[in-house]
Design a protein around this motif. Structure first.
Motif, PDB file in Angstrom:
ATOM      1  N   GLY A 156       0.815  -1.209   0.000  1.00 51.16           N
ATOM      2  CA  GLY A 156       0.000   0.000   0.000  1.00 51.16           C
ATOM      3  C   GLY A 156       0.849   1.259   0.000  1.00 51.16           C
ATOM      4  N   ARG A 157       0.243   2.369  -0.359  1.00 54.45           N
ATOM      5  CA  ARG A 157       0.948   3.648  -0.336  1.00 54.45           C
ATOM      6  C   ARG A 157       1.242   4.044   1.116  1.00 54.45           C
ATOM      7  N   GLY A 158       2.504   4.408   1.379  1.00 56.98           N
ATOM      8  CA  GLY A 158       2.882   4.797   2.734  1.00 56.98           C
ATOM      9  C   GLY A 158       2.879   3.640   3.714  1.00 56.98           C
ATOM     10  N   GLU A 159       3.074   2.435   3.212  1.00 55.98           N
ATOM     11  CA  GLU A 159       3.065   1.232   4.063  1.00 55.98           C
ATOM     12  C   GLU A 159       4.470   0.647   4.164  1.00 55.98           C
ATOM     13  N   VAL A 160       4.805   0.125   5.346  1.00 54.60           N
ATOM     14  CA  VAL A 160       6.045  -0.627   5.536  1.00 54.60           C
ATOM     15  C   VAL A 160       5.669  -2.100   5.532  1.00 54.60           C
ATOM     16  N   HIS A 161       6.115  -2.808   4.500  1.00 56.32           N
ATOM     17  CA  HIS A 161       5.656  -4.183   4.268  1.00 56.32           C
ATOM     18  C   HIS A 161       6.833  -5.144   4.337  1.00 56.32           C
ATOM     19  N   ALA A 162       6.765  -6.121   5.230  1.00 52.44           N
ATOM     20  CA  ALA A 162       7.829  -7.120   5.378  1.00 52.44           C
ATOM     21  C   ALA A 162       7.667  -8.211   4.339  1.00 52.44           C
ATOM     22  N   LEU A 163       8.779  -8.623   3.746  1.00 51.96           N
ATOM     23  CA  LEU A 163       8.809  -9.757   2.812  1.00 51.96           C
ATOM     24  C   LEU A 163       9.789 -10.769   3.387  1.00 51.96           C
ATOM     25  N   ILE A 164       9.293 -11.946   3.764  1.00 54.69           N
ATOM     26  CA  ILE A 164      10.148 -12.907   4.462  1.00 54.69           C
ATOM     27  C   ILE A 164      10.009 -14.304   3.858  1.00 54.69           C
ATOM     28  N   GLY A 165      10.970 -15.146   4.152  1.00 57.41           N
ATOM     29  CA  GLY A 165      11.011 -16.523   3.683  1.00 57.41           C
ATOM     30  C   GLY A 165      12.418 -17.070   3.823  1.00 57.41           C
ATOM     31  N   GLN A 166      12.540 -18.377   3.804  1.00 63.21           N
ATOM     32  CA  GLN A 166      13.845 -19.006   3.911  1.00 63.21           C
ATOM     33  C   GLN A 166      14.617 -18.866   2.602  1.00 63.21           C
ATOM     34  N   ASN A 167      15.869 -19.358   2.592  1.00 61.88           N
ATOM     35  CA  ASN A 167      16.653 -19.386   1.354  1.00 61.88           C
ATOM     36  C   ASN A 167      15.890 -20.135   0.279  1.00 61.88           C
ATOM     37  N   GLY A 168      15.861 -19.584  -0.929  1.00 63.95           N
ATOM     38  CA  GLY A 168      15.175 -20.252  -2.025  1.00 63.95           C
ATOM     39  C   GLY A 168      13.680 -20.044  -2.046  1.00 63.95           C
ATOM     40  N   ALA A 169      13.167 -19.186  -1.163  1.00 61.49           N
ATOM     41  CA  ALA A 169      11.718 -18.967  -1.114  1.00 61.49           C
ATOM     42  C   ALA A 169      11.222 -18.166  -2.312  1.00 61.49           C
ATOM     43  N   GLY A 170      12.106 -17.350  -2.911  1.00 57.94           N
ATOM     44  CA  GLY A 170      11.723 -16.560  -4.070  1.00 57.94           C
ATOM     45  C   GLY A 170      11.690 -15.068  -3.834  1.00 57.94           C
ATOM     46  N   LYS A 171      12.110 -14.621  -2.650  1.00 57.72           N
ATOM     47  CA  LYS A 171      12.067 -13.190  -2.317  1.00 57.72           C
ATOM     48  C   LYS A 171      12.912 -12.369  -3.291  1.00 57.72           C
ATOM     49  N   SER A 172      14.165 -12.769  -3.458  1.00 57.06           N
ATOM     50  CA  SER A 172      15.075 -12.000  -4.313  1.00 57.06           C
ATOM     51  C   SER A 172      14.611 -11.999  -5.763  1.00 57.06           C
ATOM     52  N   THR A 173      14.122 -13.142  -6.227  1.00 55.43           N
ATOM     53  CA  THR A 173      13.654 -13.214  -7.617  1.00 55.43           C
ATOM     54  C   THR A 173      12.457 -12.299  -7.826  1.00 55.43           C
ATOM     55  N   LEU A 174      11.551 -12.269  -6.858  1.00 54.12           N
ATOM     56  CA  LEU A 174      10.377 -11.402  -6.957  1.00 54.12           C
ATOM     57  C   LEU A 174      10.796  -9.937  -7.047  1.00 54.12           C
ATOM     58  N   ILE A 175      11.750  -9.539  -6.217  1.00 55.87           N
ATOM     59  CA  ILE A 175      12.240  -8.154  -6.238  1.00 55.87           C
ATOM     60  C   ILE A 175      12.942  -7.849  -7.556  1.00 55.87           C
ATOM     61  N   LYS A 176      13.714  -8.807  -8.064  1.00 57.04           N
ATOM     62  CA  LYS A 176      14.432  -8.582  -9.321  1.00 57.04           C
ATOM     63  C   LYS A 176      13.475  -8.487 -10.505  1.00 57.04           C
ATOM     64  N   VAL A 177      12.337  -9.195 -10.429  1.00 52.30           N
ATOM     65  CA  VAL A 177      11.314  -9.048 -11.462  1.00 52.30           C
ATOM     66  C   VAL A 177      10.705  -7.650 -11.392  1.00 52.30           C
ATOM     67  N   LEU A 178      10.410  -7.196 -10.188  1.00 53.99           N
ATOM     68  CA  LEU A 178       9.821  -5.876  -9.996  1.00 53.99           C
ATOM     69  C   LEU A 178      10.737  -4.770 -10.511  1.00 53.99           C
ATOM     70  N   THR A 179      12.037  -4.908 -10.251  1.00 53.17           N
ATOM     71  CA  THR A 179      12.986  -3.839 -10.589  1.00 53.17           C
ATOM     72  C   THR A 179      13.622  -3.988 -11.971  1.00 53.17           C
ATOM     73  N   GLY A 180      13.142  -4.944 -12.775  1.00 47.09           N
ATOM     74  CA  GLY A 180      13.606  -5.044 -14.146  1.00 47.09           C
ATOM     75  C   GLY A 180      14.888  -5.818 -14.341  1.00 47.09           C
ATOM     76  N   TYR A 181      15.407  -6.424 -13.295  1.00 46.61           N
ATOM     77  CA  TYR A 181      16.633  -7.228 -13.431  1.00 46.61           C
ATOM     78  C   TYR A 181      16.318  -8.529 -14.170  1.00 46.61           C
ATOM     79  N   HIS A 182      15.133  -9.103 -13.895  1.00 46.49           N
ATOM     80  CA  HIS A 182      14.660 -10.288 -14.603  1.00 46.49           C
ATOM     81  C   HIS A 182      13.353  -9.959 -15.329  1.00 46.49           C
ATOM     82  N   ARG A 183      13.138 -10.570 -16.499  1.00 44.89           N
ATOM     83  CA  ARG A 183      11.862 -10.474 -17.190  1.00 44.89           C
ATOM     84  C   ARG A 183      10.943 -11.575 -16.650  1.00 44.89           C
ATOM     85  N   ARG A 184       9.740 -11.232 -16.285  1.00 44.99           N
ATOM     86  CA  ARG A 184       8.793 -12.240 -15.814  1.00 44.99           C
ATOM     87  C   ARG A 184       8.280 -13.065 -16.985  1.00 44.99           C
TER      88      ARG A 184
END
Length: 504
Positions: A22-50
């Protein structure tokens, strides 16, 4: 983000993942190694194409093809590994890519003032004209955060931002996050420290195996709920035996071989104590960032502790490097076998003999006959499925690569074997074979220190379980006490459950 799919070489990294901030929200993204957190962020920021799915940002469909485009669109990312230019000044790092100009020339006065103003938000007052490399890691982290904020971002992604900060600096960072929130800036906060999530985050999204498992307000989910969701276990799950470990005769366990007291190196390992006995499987349990691998690196001499002591066979033990640990009878199968274990272009035989090679050579000439005999013996003993000793190790399955690494250390006839995530990324059949092998090695008198993120593996496989949390030893359980409920409670709260908690 809805229905996000991402595959690498046919392997799914994200499968129908969703994420909403949400706008103006602090949102935690958590999970163990290999959960997909980094990949999700890299898709959002254009590092990976979805490969599939939709992204909407600020009310409009969103797709960028590089992190630079994402930054220009209002998304700034602060990575856990500081990616600044060490030889450049603080000002240059903060203003890189958006330098102020006057009459076509760089306006240094204005940029210095901007850098100082941004850093003052963190109570950091330093000479911004000096090179970044002259400052400690915590200051460099603050500079990275100041740089991200300086882009007037609508969304700031913070990946483990407190990993290099002390308590005072963390408090200042949280104040800045609250300021950003008041200004309408959204923050994605990636962290493994549960206490921090409750202090600064409004909502949390939990990922596991590339999927979004749960999203909730922080006040609606307790620490046990977070841990059980990350691990895929329920606190009242009926205990079952789904691993290849079976009941062991603990009478075969001997005296203490290795003991460690109050080990510390940095925030990753602050105060860890444990011991391992001959013929025992000692398990390390803990969430990502608990300090398990970092402790193993201290034992094997890869890193040197700043505090604490170790003893091997009752004698002081302080290896100055892996070579001394190996000479003392230790082996270490690392967590990342592809980058730190196998040498992919070398053969099965060459990989298996790497550690033993010095002992097989005389005047620089290798005894090839002895090498072949040892390799063939361990291929047969460990059940390595390969066309022969000369096959390239990269052509083997993950489970067989792991067996080759085990063979490398068993060929050294070790007294203590450290296994960091020994069954990660291998199929069920190979996993059972590895687990049975670990048990048989311990039955033969080998001391084993096993690190595993799979709760079932560590509770059923270890004779004792040492729970680590944020660099601290928080609980020790004998086999009869090491239930999944008890271990999860220690991982979440930093202590075993009370009688009241256990009964509830």
């Amino acid at each position: 983000m809805t229905g996000i799919d991402k595959r690498f070489a046919g392997i799914s990294a994200l499968s129908g993942a969703s994420f909403e901030v949400g706008r103006g929200e602090v949102h935690a993204l958590i999970g163990q190694n290999g959960a997909g957190k980094s990949t999700l962020i890299k898709v959002l920021t254009g590092y990976h194409r979805r490969d599939a799915g939709e992204v909407t940002f600020d009310g409009r469909p969103f797709e960028v093809f590089s992190p630079h485009q994402a930054q220009a669109s209002g998304i700034s990312t602060i990575y856990q590994e500081i990616n600044l230019v060490p030889y450049r000044s603080i000002t240059e790092n903060i203003c890189l890519g958006r330098e102020a100009r006057r009459f076509g020339f760089l306006d240094w006065k204005r940029m210095h003032q901007e850098a100082e103003t941004l850093l003052q938000r963190f109570n950091v007052r330093i000479d911004v004209r000096r090179p970044l490399m002259e400052f400690n890691t915590a200051t460099q982290q603050m500079v990275a955060i100041a740089r991200a904020i300086g882009f007037s971002a609508k969304l700031v992604i913070m990946d483990e931002p407190t990993s290099s900060l002390d308590e005072r600096e963390v408090s200042v960072l949280f104040d800045v996050i609250r300021q950003l929130k008041q200004e309408g800036v959204s923050v994605i906060f990636v962290s493994h420290k549960l206490d921090e999530l409750y202090e600064v985050c409004d909502r949390v999204t939990i990922m596991r195996d590339g999927r979004t498992i749960k999203s909730a307000r922080m006040i609606e989910i307790d620490k046990i709920g977070l841990v059980s969701s990350m691990l895929g276990r329920t606190i009242d799950r009926a205990e079952g035996h789904a691993t290849a470990f079976s009941e062991r005769d603990r009478r075969k366990i001997g005296d203490v071989l290795l003991s460690a007291e109050n080990l510390a190196i940095n925030q990753a390992v602050q105060d860890v104590s444990f011991d391992v006995r001959q013929g025992e499987i000692a398990g390390f349990a803990g969430l990502l960032g608990a300090g398990r691998t970092e402790t193993a690196r201290l034992v094997f001499g890869i890193d040197r502790p700043r505090a604490g002591t170790m003893q091997l066979d009752g004698q002081k033990f302080a290896p100055r490097g892996p070579a001394e640990a190996i000479a003392a009878g230790m082996g270490f199968c690392t967590e990342d076998r592809k980058s730190e274990g196998i040498v992919p272009e070398m053969s099965v035989a060459e990989n298996m003999m790497l550690a033993l090679m010095p002992k097989l050579s005389k005047s620089g000439i290798i005894d090839e006959k002895a090498q072949r005999e040892i390799v063939e013996r361990f291929i047969k003993q460990l059940g390595v499925k390969c066309s022969g000793p000369d096959q390239k190790v990269r052509e083997l399955s993950g489970g067989n690569q792991q067996k080759v690494l085990l063979g490398r250390w068993l060929a050294m006839n070790p007294r203590l074997l450290i296994l960091d995530e020994p069954t990660r990324g291998i199929d069920v059949g190979a996993k059972g074979e590895i687990q049975s092998l670990i048990k048989s090695l311990a039955d033969e008198g080998l001391a084993v220190l096993m690190i595993s993120s799979e709760l079932e593996e560590v509770t059923e496989g270890a004779d004792r379980v040492f729970v680590l949390r944020e660099g601290l030893s928080v609980a020790t359980f004998d086999r009869s006490e090491a239930t999944e409920d008890a271990v999860m409670s220690a991982m979440a709260h930093g202590s075993p459950p009370t009688i009241a908690e256990a009964l509830s």
